[in-house]
Design a protein around this motif. Structure first.
Motif, PDB file in Angstrom:
ATOM      1  N   UNK A  43       8.154 -15.701  -7.297  1.00  0.00           N
ATOM      2  CA  UNK A  43       8.336 -14.639  -6.609  1.00  0.00           C
ATOM      3  C   UNK A  43       8.441 -13.323  -7.412  1.00  0.00           C
ATOM      4  N   UNK A  44       8.823 -13.464  -8.617  1.00  0.00           N
ATOM      5  CA  UNK A  44       8.784 -12.213  -9.355  1.00  0.00           C
ATOM      6  C   UNK A  44       7.522 -11.762  -9.790  1.00  0.00           C
ATOM      7  N   UNK A  45       6.408 -12.610 -10.103  1.00  0.00           N
ATOM      8  CA  UNK A  45       5.020 -12.648 -10.231  1.00  0.00           C
ATOM      9  C   UNK A  45       4.365 -11.621  -9.139  1.00  0.00           C
ATOM     10  N   UNK A  46       4.515 -12.460  -8.126  1.00  0.00           N
ATOM     11  CA  UNK A  46       3.949 -12.206  -6.605  1.00  0.00           C
ATOM     12  C   UNK A  46       4.596 -10.564  -6.287  1.00  0.00           C
ATOM     13  N   UNK A  47       5.907 -10.358  -6.607  1.00  0.00           N
ATOM     14  CA  UNK A  47       6.198  -9.123  -6.194  1.00  0.00           C
ATOM     15  C   UNK A  47       5.617  -7.983  -7.259  1.00  0.00           C
ATOM     16  N   UNK A  48       5.766  -8.036  -8.608  1.00  0.00           N
ATOM     17  CA  UNK A  48       5.225  -7.317  -9.536  1.00  0.00           C
ATOM     18  C   UNK A  48       3.938  -6.861  -9.188  1.00  0.00           C
ATOM     19  N   UNK A  49       2.881  -7.955  -8.792  1.00  0.00           N
ATOM     20  CA  UNK A  49       1.580  -7.469  -8.299  1.00  0.00           C
ATOM     21  C   UNK A  49       1.405  -6.477  -7.090  1.00  0.00           C
ATOM     22  N   UNK A  50       2.379  -6.827  -6.124  1.00  0.00           N
ATOM     23  CA  UNK A  50       2.382  -6.245  -4.964  1.00  0.00           C
ATOM     24  C   UNK A  50       2.613  -4.827  -4.933  1.00  0.00           C
ATOM     25  N   UNK A  51       3.624  -4.203  -5.963  1.00  0.00           N
ATOM     26  CA  UNK A  51       3.834  -2.956  -6.262  1.00  0.00           C
ATOM     27  C   UNK A  51       2.897  -2.399  -7.260  1.00  0.00           C
ATOM     28  N   UNK A  52       2.453  -2.853  -8.319  1.00  0.00           N
ATOM     29  CA  UNK A  52       1.919  -2.390  -9.298  1.00  0.00           C
ATOM     30  C   UNK A  52       0.192  -2.310  -8.641  1.00  0.00           C
ATOM     31  N   UNK A  53      -0.230  -3.088  -7.868  1.00  0.00           N
ATOM     32  CA  UNK A  53      -1.464  -3.066  -7.370  1.00  0.00           C
ATOM     33  C   UNK A  53      -1.597  -1.867  -6.384  1.00  0.00           C
ATOM     34  N   UNK A  54      -0.627  -1.490  -5.588  1.00  0.00           N
ATOM     35  CA  UNK A  54      -0.573  -0.021  -5.098  1.00  0.00           C
ATOM     36  C   UNK A  54      -0.546   0.910  -5.909  1.00  0.00           C
ATOM     37  N   UNK A  55       0.109   1.162  -7.058  1.00  0.00           N
ATOM     38  CA  UNK A  55       0.279   2.149  -8.109  1.00  0.00           C
ATOM     39  C   UNK A  55      -1.191   2.309  -8.708  1.00  0.00           C
ATOM     40  N   UNK A  56      -1.768   1.107  -8.919  1.00  0.00           N
ATOM     41  CA  UNK A  56      -3.189   1.185  -9.685  1.00  0.00           C
ATOM     42  C   UNK A  56      -4.161   2.098  -8.730  1.00  0.00           C
ATOM     43  N   UNK A  57      -4.006   1.803  -7.214  1.00  0.00           N
ATOM     44  CA  UNK A  57      -4.725   2.386  -6.333  1.00  0.00           C
ATOM     45  C   UNK A  57      -4.513   3.939  -6.376  1.00  0.00           C
ATOM     46  N   UNK A  58      -3.251   4.397  -6.568  1.00  0.00           N
ATOM     47  CA  UNK A  58      -2.993   5.705  -6.661  1.00  0.00           C
ATOM     48  C   UNK A  58      -3.591   6.119  -8.051  1.00  0.00           C
ATOM     49  N   UNK A  59      -3.187   5.477  -9.087  1.00  0.00           N
ATOM     50  CA  UNK A  59      -3.930   5.936 -10.461  1.00  0.00           C
ATOM     51  C   UNK A  59      -5.147   6.188 -10.452  1.00  0.00           C
ATOM     52  N   UNK A  60      -6.095   5.295  -9.938  1.00  0.00           N
ATOM     53  CA  UNK A  60      -7.544   5.340  -9.720  1.00  0.00           C
ATOM     54  C   UNK A  60      -7.976   6.633  -8.922  1.00  0.00           C
ATOM     55  N   UNK A  61      -7.119   7.051  -8.016  1.00  0.00           N
ATOM     56  CA  UNK A  61      -7.566   8.240  -7.218  1.00  0.00           C
ATOM     57  C   UNK A  61      -6.753   9.484  -7.910  1.00  0.00           C
ATOM     58  N   UNK A  62      -5.674   9.375  -8.147  1.00  0.00           N
ATOM     59  CA  UNK A  62      -4.774  10.652  -8.390  1.00  0.00           C
ATOM     60  C   UNK A  62      -4.867  11.171 -10.013  1.00  0.00           C
ATOM     61  N   UNK A  63      -5.197  10.161 -10.951  1.00  0.00           N
ATOM     62  CA  UNK A  63      -5.211  10.215 -12.240  1.00  0.00           C
ATOM     63  C   UNK A  63      -6.010  11.600 -12.603  1.00  0.00           C
ATOM     64  N   UNK A  64      -5.518  12.305 -13.436  1.00  0.00           N
ATOM     65  CA  UNK A  64      -6.266  13.562 -13.951  1.00  0.00           C
ATOM     66  C   UNK A  64      -6.979  13.462 -15.308  1.00  0.00           C
ATOM     67  N   UNK A  65      -6.821  12.098 -15.970  1.00  0.00           N
ATOM     68  CA  UNK A  65      -7.498  11.723 -17.115  1.00  0.00           C
ATOM     69  C   UNK A  65      -8.216  10.510 -17.166  1.00  0.00           C
ATOM     70  N   UNK A  66      -9.014  10.196 -17.913  1.00  0.00           N
ATOM     71  CA  UNK A  66     -10.110   9.020 -17.587  1.00  0.00           C
ATOM     72  C   UNK A  66      -9.045   7.958 -17.860  1.00  0.00           C
ATOM     73  N   UNK A  67      -8.215   8.046 -19.014  1.00  0.00           N
ATOM     74  CA  UNK A  67      -7.188   6.976 -19.285  1.00  0.00           C
ATOM     75  C   UNK A  67      -6.432   6.398 -18.321  1.00  0.00           C
ATOM     76  N   UNK A  68      -5.826   7.587 -17.316  1.00  0.00           N
ATOM     77  CA  UNK A  68      -5.101   7.023 -16.169  1.00  0.00           C
ATOM     78  C   UNK A  68      -5.836   6.405 -15.240  1.00  0.00           C
ATOM     79  N   UNK A  69      -6.962   6.755 -14.980  1.00  0.00           N
ATOM     80  CA  UNK A  69      -7.922   6.234 -14.115  1.00  0.00           C
ATOM     81  C   UNK A  69      -8.410   4.923 -14.448  1.00  0.00           C
TER      82      UNK A  69
END
Length: 211
Positions: free
Chosen positions: A30-56
Protein backbone atom coordinates in the motif's frame (compact mmCIF):
# COMPACT_ATOMS: atom_id res chain seq x y z
CA UNK A 1 0.22 -23.28 0.65
CA UNK A 2 2.38 -23.41 -2.48
CA UNK A 3 1.23 -21.87 -5.74
CA UNK A 4 2.93 -20.97 -9.01
CA UNK A 5 3.49 -17.21 -8.94
CA UNK A 6 6.17 -14.61 -9.64
CA UNK A 7 9.19 -14.90 -7.37
CA UNK A 8 12.82 -13.77 -7.90
CA UNK A 9 11.51 -11.14 -10.28
CA UNK A 10 8.00 -9.74 -10.46
CA UNK A 11 7.63 -11.47 -13.82
CA UNK A 12 9.41 -14.79 -13.28
CA UNK A 13 7.30 -17.90 -12.72
CA UNK A 14 8.54 -19.83 -9.68
CA UNK A 15 6.93 -21.14 -6.51
CA UNK A 16 6.27 -18.77 -3.65
CA UNK A 17 4.62 -19.30 -0.30
CA UNK A 18 1.38 -17.34 -0.35
CA UNK A 19 0.99 -18.05 3.37
CA UNK A 20 3.96 -15.71 3.87
CA UNK A 21 1.84 -12.64 3.09
CA UNK A 22 1.61 -10.69 6.34
CA UNK A 23 -0.05 -7.46 7.40
CA UNK A 24 3.38 -5.86 7.09
CA UNK A 25 3.67 -7.02 3.48
CA UNK A 26 0.23 -5.64 2.69
CA UNK A 27 1.02 -2.30 4.35
CA UNK A 28 4.31 -2.15 2.44
CA UNK A 29 2.54 -2.70 -0.88
CA UNK A 30 0.00 0.00 0.00
CA UNK A 31 2.80 2.44 0.87
CA UNK A 32 4.64 1.79 -2.40
CA UNK A 33 1.41 2.35 -4.33
CA UNK A 34 0.50 5.54 -2.43
CA UNK A 35 4.00 6.98 -2.81
CA UNK A 36 3.77 6.56 -6.56
CA UNK A 37 0.34 8.16 -6.72
CA UNK A 38 1.43 11.45 -5.13
CA UNK A 39 4.94 11.61 -6.59
CA UNK A 40 3.65 11.00 -10.11
CA UNK A 41 1.46 14.11 -9.80
CA UNK A 42 4.40 16.10 -8.44
CA UNK A 43 6.56 14.87 -11.31
CA UNK A 44 4.00 16.18 -13.78
CA UNK A 45 4.08 19.56 -12.03
CA UNK A 46 7.89 19.67 -12.05
CA UNK A 47 8.11 18.88 -15.75
CA UNK A 48 5.78 21.82 -16.49
CA UNK A 49 6.48 24.34 -13.70
CA UNK A 50 10.18 23.76 -13.17
CA UNK A 51 12.30 26.84 -13.81
CA UNK A 52 15.59 24.91 -14.21
CA UNK A 53 16.57 21.94 -16.34
CA UNK A 54 17.45 19.92 -13.23
CA UNK A 55 13.96 20.36 -11.80
CA UNK A 56 12.36 19.41 -15.11
CA UNK A 57 14.60 16.36 -15.38
CA UNK A 58 13.67 15.37 -11.82
CA UNK A 59 10.00 15.63 -12.77
CA UNK A 60 10.47 13.39 -15.79
CA UNK A 61 12.31 10.80 -13.71
CA UNK A 62 9.58 10.81 -11.06
CA UNK A 63 6.93 10.23 -13.73
CA UNK A 64 8.79 7.43 -15.48
CA UNK A 65 10.01 5.70 -12.33
CA UNK A 66 6.69 5.86 -10.51
CA UNK A 67 4.78 4.58 -13.56
CA UNK A 68 7.11 1.57 -13.91
CA UNK A 69 7.03 0.82 -10.18
CA UNK A 70 3.25 1.18 -10.09
CA UNK A 71 2.86 -1.34 -12.91
CA UNK A 72 4.92 -3.84 -10.92
CA UNK A 73 2.98 -3.03 -7.76
CA UNK A 74 -0.38 -3.62 -9.44
CA UNK A 75 0.81 -6.95 -10.87
CA UNK A 76 2.21 -8.10 -7.55
CA UNK A 77 -0.97 -7.07 -5.74
CA UNK A 78 -3.02 -9.09 -8.23
CA UNK A 79 -0.96 -12.21 -7.57
CA UNK A 80 -1.07 -11.70 -3.81
CA UNK A 81 -4.77 -10.81 -3.56
CA UNK A 82 -4.08 -7.35 -2.15
CA UNK A 83 -6.56 -4.53 -2.84
CA UNK A 84 -4.65 -1.35 -3.65
CA UNK A 85 -5.63 2.22 -2.79
CA UNK A 86 -6.56 4.61 -5.60
CA UNK A 87 -5.55 7.73 -3.68
CA UNK A 88 -2.54 8.72 -1.60
CA UNK A 89 -2.91 9.46 2.11
CA UNK A 90 -4.30 12.76 3.41
CA UNK A 91 -0.76 13.84 4.28
CA UNK A 92 0.46 13.07 0.77
CA UNK A 93 -2.52 14.86 -0.77
CA UNK A 94 -1.46 17.84 1.34
CA UNK A 95 2.02 17.69 -0.22
CA UNK A 96 0.46 17.82 -3.69
CA UNK A 97 -1.85 20.73 -2.80
CA UNK A 98 0.99 22.77 -1.33
CA UNK A 99 3.27 22.18 -4.29
CA UNK A 100 0.45 22.95 -6.71
CA UNK A 101 0.19 26.41 -5.13
CA UNK A 102 3.96 27.05 -5.30
CA UNK A 103 5.57 29.04 -8.08
CA UNK A 104 9.06 29.60 -9.44
CA UNK A 105 12.11 28.69 -7.39
CA UNK A 106 9.94 28.11 -4.32
CA UNK A 107 8.25 25.23 -6.12
CA UNK A 108 11.58 23.65 -6.99
CA UNK A 109 12.92 23.95 -3.45
CA UNK A 110 9.75 22.63 -1.82
CA UNK A 111 9.43 19.81 -4.35
CA UNK A 112 13.03 18.67 -3.92
CA UNK A 113 12.93 18.85 -0.12
CA UNK A 114 9.53 17.16 0.22
CA UNK A 115 10.42 14.29 -2.11
CA UNK A 116 13.83 13.86 -0.43
CA UNK A 117 12.27 13.66 3.04
CA UNK A 118 9.37 11.38 2.09
CA UNK A 119 11.53 9.03 0.06
CA UNK A 120 14.12 8.86 2.84
CA UNK A 121 11.41 7.62 5.18
CA UNK A 122 10.07 5.15 2.63
CA UNK A 123 13.55 3.78 1.93
CA UNK A 124 13.88 2.81 5.59
CA UNK A 125 10.52 1.00 5.49
CA UNK A 126 11.44 -0.83 2.29
CA UNK A 127 14.74 -2.03 3.78
CA UNK A 128 12.96 -3.36 6.87
CA UNK A 129 10.37 -5.26 4.82
CA UNK A 130 13.02 -6.59 2.41
CA UNK A 131 15.12 -7.98 5.26
CA UNK A 132 12.27 -9.62 7.20
CA UNK A 133 9.73 -10.96 4.69
CA UNK A 134 9.81 -14.63 3.72
CA UNK A 135 7.80 -14.00 0.57
CA UNK A 136 9.89 -13.88 -2.60
CA UNK A 137 7.44 -11.73 -4.56
CA UNK A 138 7.35 -9.11 -1.80
CA UNK A 139 11.16 -9.11 -1.83
CA UNK A 140 11.18 -8.59 -5.61
CA UNK A 141 8.83 -5.62 -5.29
CA UNK A 142 10.95 -4.22 -2.46
CA UNK A 143 14.08 -4.50 -4.62
CA UNK A 144 12.43 -2.58 -7.46
CA UNK A 145 11.02 0.00 -5.05
CA UNK A 146 14.45 0.44 -3.45
CA UNK A 147 16.10 1.10 -6.83
CA UNK A 148 13.36 3.53 -7.86
CA UNK A 149 13.34 5.49 -4.60
CA UNK A 150 17.14 5.76 -4.57
CA UNK A 151 17.03 7.13 -8.11
CA UNK A 152 14.44 9.71 -7.08
CA UNK A 153 16.48 10.75 -4.06
CA UNK A 154 19.58 11.24 -6.20
CA UNK A 155 17.81 13.17 -8.95
CA UNK A 156 16.20 15.67 -6.56
CA UNK A 157 19.52 16.11 -4.76
CA UNK A 158 21.08 17.02 -8.12
CA UNK A 159 18.73 20.01 -8.36
CA UNK A 160 20.80 21.67 -5.64
CA UNK A 161 17.58 22.84 -4.00
CA UNK A 162 17.14 20.31 -1.19
CA UNK A 163 17.05 21.88 2.28
CA UNK A 164 18.85 19.01 4.00
CA UNK A 165 18.26 20.30 7.52
CA UNK A 166 14.52 20.39 6.87
CA UNK A 167 14.49 17.08 4.99
CA UNK A 168 16.39 15.21 7.69
CA UNK A 169 14.22 16.75 10.40
CA UNK A 170 11.06 15.59 8.62
CA UNK A 171 12.59 12.19 7.96
CA UNK A 172 13.66 11.48 11.54
CA UNK A 173 11.02 13.33 13.61
CA UNK A 174 8.62 11.25 15.67
CA UNK A 175 5.26 10.95 13.89
CA UNK A 176 2.61 13.35 15.18
CA UNK A 177 -0.21 12.80 12.70
CA UNK A 178 -2.95 10.25 13.45
CA UNK A 179 -2.76 6.98 11.55
CA UNK A 180 -5.75 7.89 9.38
CA UNK A 181 -3.81 10.84 7.91
CA UNK A 182 -0.81 8.77 6.85
CA UNK A 183 -2.75 5.72 5.63
CA UNK A 184 -4.08 5.71 2.05
CA UNK A 185 -7.86 5.21 1.97
CA UNK A 186 -9.33 2.03 0.49
CA UNK A 187 -10.72 2.36 -3.04
CA UNK A 188 -14.37 3.24 -3.57
CA UNK A 189 -16.40 0.18 -4.52
CA UNK A 190 -16.77 -0.09 -8.28
CA UNK A 191 -14.16 2.57 -8.96
CA UNK A 192 -11.74 1.68 -11.81
CA UNK A 193 -8.16 1.14 -10.71
CA UNK A 194 -5.97 4.18 -11.27
CA UNK A 195 -3.13 3.45 -13.70
CA UNK A 196 -0.02 5.64 -13.89
CA UNK A 197 0.91 6.01 -17.55
CA UNK A 198 4.62 6.21 -18.41
CA UNK A 199 5.70 9.03 -20.74
CA UNK A 200 6.59 8.06 -24.30
CA UNK A 201 10.19 9.14 -23.66
CA UNK A 202 10.57 7.32 -20.34
CA UNK A 203 13.92 5.63 -19.72
CA UNK A 204 12.75 4.02 -16.47
CA UNK A 205 13.21 0.26 -16.21
CA UNK A 206 9.98 -1.33 -17.47
CA UNK A 207 7.93 -3.42 -15.11
CA UNK A 208 8.53 -7.14 -15.68
CA UNK A 209 5.50 -8.89 -17.15
CA UNK A 210 3.72 -11.31 -14.90
CA UNK A 211 2.81 -14.53 -16.59
Amino acid sequence: MQHTRASSGVGNRTKINLAGISCTSTTHTHKVRAAGLWEYSVGQMASKKGTTNTVKIAGERLIGGDAALDAACRKAAGWLGITLPNQPSSQQQGFVSRLNADRGRQFGADMATTVRAADGQLLTTIASVRSTTRNSLVRALADLANDTILDHIMVVEKTGLVDFDQALFQETAQPTLPARDVTPPPPVAGQPQVVLTPPATSTARPSPAVG
